[in-house]
Motif scaffolding. Sequence first.
Motif, PDB file in Angstrom:
ATOM      1  N   LYS A  88     -48.895  20.356  -3.124  1.00 46.99           N
ATOM      2  CA  LYS A  88     -50.054  20.690  -2.279  1.00 46.99           C
ATOM      3  C   LYS A  88     -51.135  21.323  -3.141  1.00 46.99           C
ATOM      4  CE  LYS A  88     -47.659  21.943   1.952  1.00 46.99           C
ATOM      5  NZ  LYS A  88     -47.415  23.081   2.841  1.00 46.99           N
ATOM      6  N   PRO A  89     -52.422  21.058  -2.822  1.00 47.18           N
ATOM      7  CA  PRO A  89     -53.483  21.647  -3.632  1.00 47.18           C
ATOM      8  C   PRO A  89     -53.637  23.152  -3.376  1.00 47.18           C
ATOM      9  CG  PRO A  89     -54.436  20.375  -1.834  1.00 47.18           C
ATOM     10  CD  PRO A  89     -52.947  20.183  -1.760  1.00 47.18           C
ATOM     11  N   PHE A  90     -54.116  23.833  -4.379  1.00 44.46           N
ATOM     12  CA  PHE A  90     -54.479  25.247  -4.257  1.00 44.46           C
ATOM     13  C   PHE A  90     -53.351  26.106  -3.680  1.00 44.46           C
ATOM     14  CE2 PHE A  90     -58.939  23.692  -4.611  1.00 44.46           C
ATOM     15  CZ  PHE A  90     -59.390  24.580  -5.581  1.00 44.46           C
ATOM     16  N   VAL A  91     -52.198  26.040  -4.318  1.00 45.26           N
ATOM     17  CA  VAL A  91     -51.101  26.928  -3.907  1.00 45.26           C
ATOM     18  C   VAL A  91     -50.720  27.905  -5.032  1.00 45.26           C
ATOM     19  CG1 VAL A  91     -50.100  25.426  -2.135  1.00 45.26           C
ATOM     20  CG2 VAL A  91     -49.386  25.155  -4.520  1.00 45.26           C
ATOM     21  N   GLY A  92     -51.336  27.767  -6.219  1.00 46.33           N
ATOM     22  CA  GLY A  92     -51.086  28.702  -7.320  1.00 46.33           C
ATOM     23  C   GLY A  92     -52.035  29.884  -7.231  1.00 46.33           C
ATOM     24  N   PRO A  93     -52.239  30.608  -8.340  1.00 48.11           N
ATOM     25  CA  PRO A  93     -53.091  31.807  -8.317  1.00 48.11           C
ATOM     26  C   PRO A  93     -54.519  31.530  -7.810  1.00 48.11           C
ATOM     27  CG  PRO A  93     -51.892  31.641 -10.401  1.00 48.11           C
ATOM     28  CD  PRO A  93     -51.584  30.394  -9.639  1.00 48.11           C
ATOM     29  N   ALA A  94     -55.124  30.430  -8.232  1.00 45.94           N
ATOM     30  CA  ALA A  94     -56.493  30.119  -7.765  1.00 45.94           C
ATOM     31  C   ALA A  94     -56.476  29.861  -6.254  1.00 45.94           C
ATOM     32  CB  ALA A  94     -57.055  28.909  -8.495  1.00 45.94           C
ATOM     33  N   GLY A  95     -55.431  29.206  -5.782  1.00 44.16           N
ATOM     34  CA  GLY A  95     -55.317  28.913  -4.358  1.00 44.16           C
ATOM     35  C   GLY A  95     -55.134  30.171  -3.529  1.00 44.16           C
ATOM     36  N   GLN A  96     -54.351  31.114  -4.082  1.00 44.60           N
ATOM     37  CA  GLN A  96     -54.171  32.370  -3.339  1.00 44.60           C
ATOM     38  C   GLN A  96     -55.507  33.101  -3.213  1.00 44.60           C
ATOM     39  OE1 GLN A  96     -50.886  34.011  -5.520  1.00 44.60           O
ATOM     40  NE2 GLN A  96     -49.589  32.348  -4.765  1.00 44.60           N
ATOM     41  N   LEU A  97     -56.282  33.061  -4.302  1.00 45.47           N
ATOM     42  CA  LEU A  97     -57.609  33.694  -4.221  1.00 45.47           C
ATOM     43  C   LEU A  97     -58.511  32.918  -3.259  1.00 45.47           C
ATOM     44  CD1 LEU A  97     -59.664  35.794  -5.018  1.00 45.47           C
ATOM     45  CD2 LEU A  97     -60.166  34.483  -7.092  1.00 45.47           C
ATOM     46  N   LEU A  98     -58.437  31.591  -3.283  1.00 48.33           N
ATOM     47  CA  LEU A  98     -59.249  30.796  -2.356  1.00 48.33           C
ATOM     48  C   LEU A  98     -58.929  31.176  -0.910  1.00 48.33           C
ATOM     49  CD1 LEU A  98     -61.261  28.455  -1.843  1.00 48.33           C
ATOM     50  CD2 LEU A  98     -59.295  26.906  -1.841  1.00 48.33           C
ATOM     51  N   ASP A  99     -57.645  31.327  -0.594  1.00 49.39           N
ATOM     52  CA  ASP A  99     -57.277  31.716   0.773  1.00 49.39           C
ATOM     53  C   ASP A  99     -57.874  33.076   1.132  1.00 49.39           C
ATOM     54  OD1 ASP A  99     -55.929  29.372   1.086  1.00 49.39           O
ATOM     55  OD2 ASP A  99     -53.918  30.230   1.205  1.00 49.39           O
TER      56      ASP A  99
END
Length: 208
Positions: free
Chosen positions: A65-76
């Motif tokens: 799934k896209p954006f589930v790493g550190p950048a994704g956590q910040l995006l959320d």
Amino acid sequence: MSQIGLFSTSNQYSSLDDVLTALRGLKDDPLANAGTNIVISRGNPNAKLLIIGEAPGPQENIQGKPFVGPAGQLLDKILQAGNFDPEKDVYITNSVFRMPPGDDGKSFRKPNDQEIEYYRPFVLEIVRLINPLVILLTGNVACQSILRRTGITTLRGKWIQSGGRWVMPIFHPSYLLRNQSREPGSPKSLMWEDVREIRHKYDELLNG
Ligand code: URA
């Protein structure tokens, strides 16, 4: 061909499922030999807000799934700061659908022009079939894919209207992870300004 400015597309697929199936079945894409997985999207396909990122990273490659790493956590967190529920209010995808491997075969790199161009028709079909009112382009790769130009520090925070959609380039969350300052004018403080503006536009478009 539907002529809707930036989002002019082939109308090749009749449903989102058809695009997703075609992407999952890709065998001759430029990253097919990279040995990385196809990673396409997450969130609500009925959302009016679409986010287009760059390419999957190592966590995304594993979890699919896209954006589930550190950048994704910040995006959320950024989305939540704008009172958007990342699962209900947003659909999230990328400009490139496999992680480009680094030269050492282990780490990863930015997608190149040929890769961005190859996946672009699929991104445009996803846009057409999701039919969002607001699209956020995170960073230069998404700007290159959709706008065919880059220069995120100049483009960010400004609306571009096309085919009834409102498009705003914003900083990529990975850039914010590398620039932690909250001083006025810092990337983080500009992101909070952008999120407020996005919320404002979204409410105006949805609620009048
Ligand atoms: N960065 C992106 O642009 N997309 C992802 O899916 C993960 C990190």
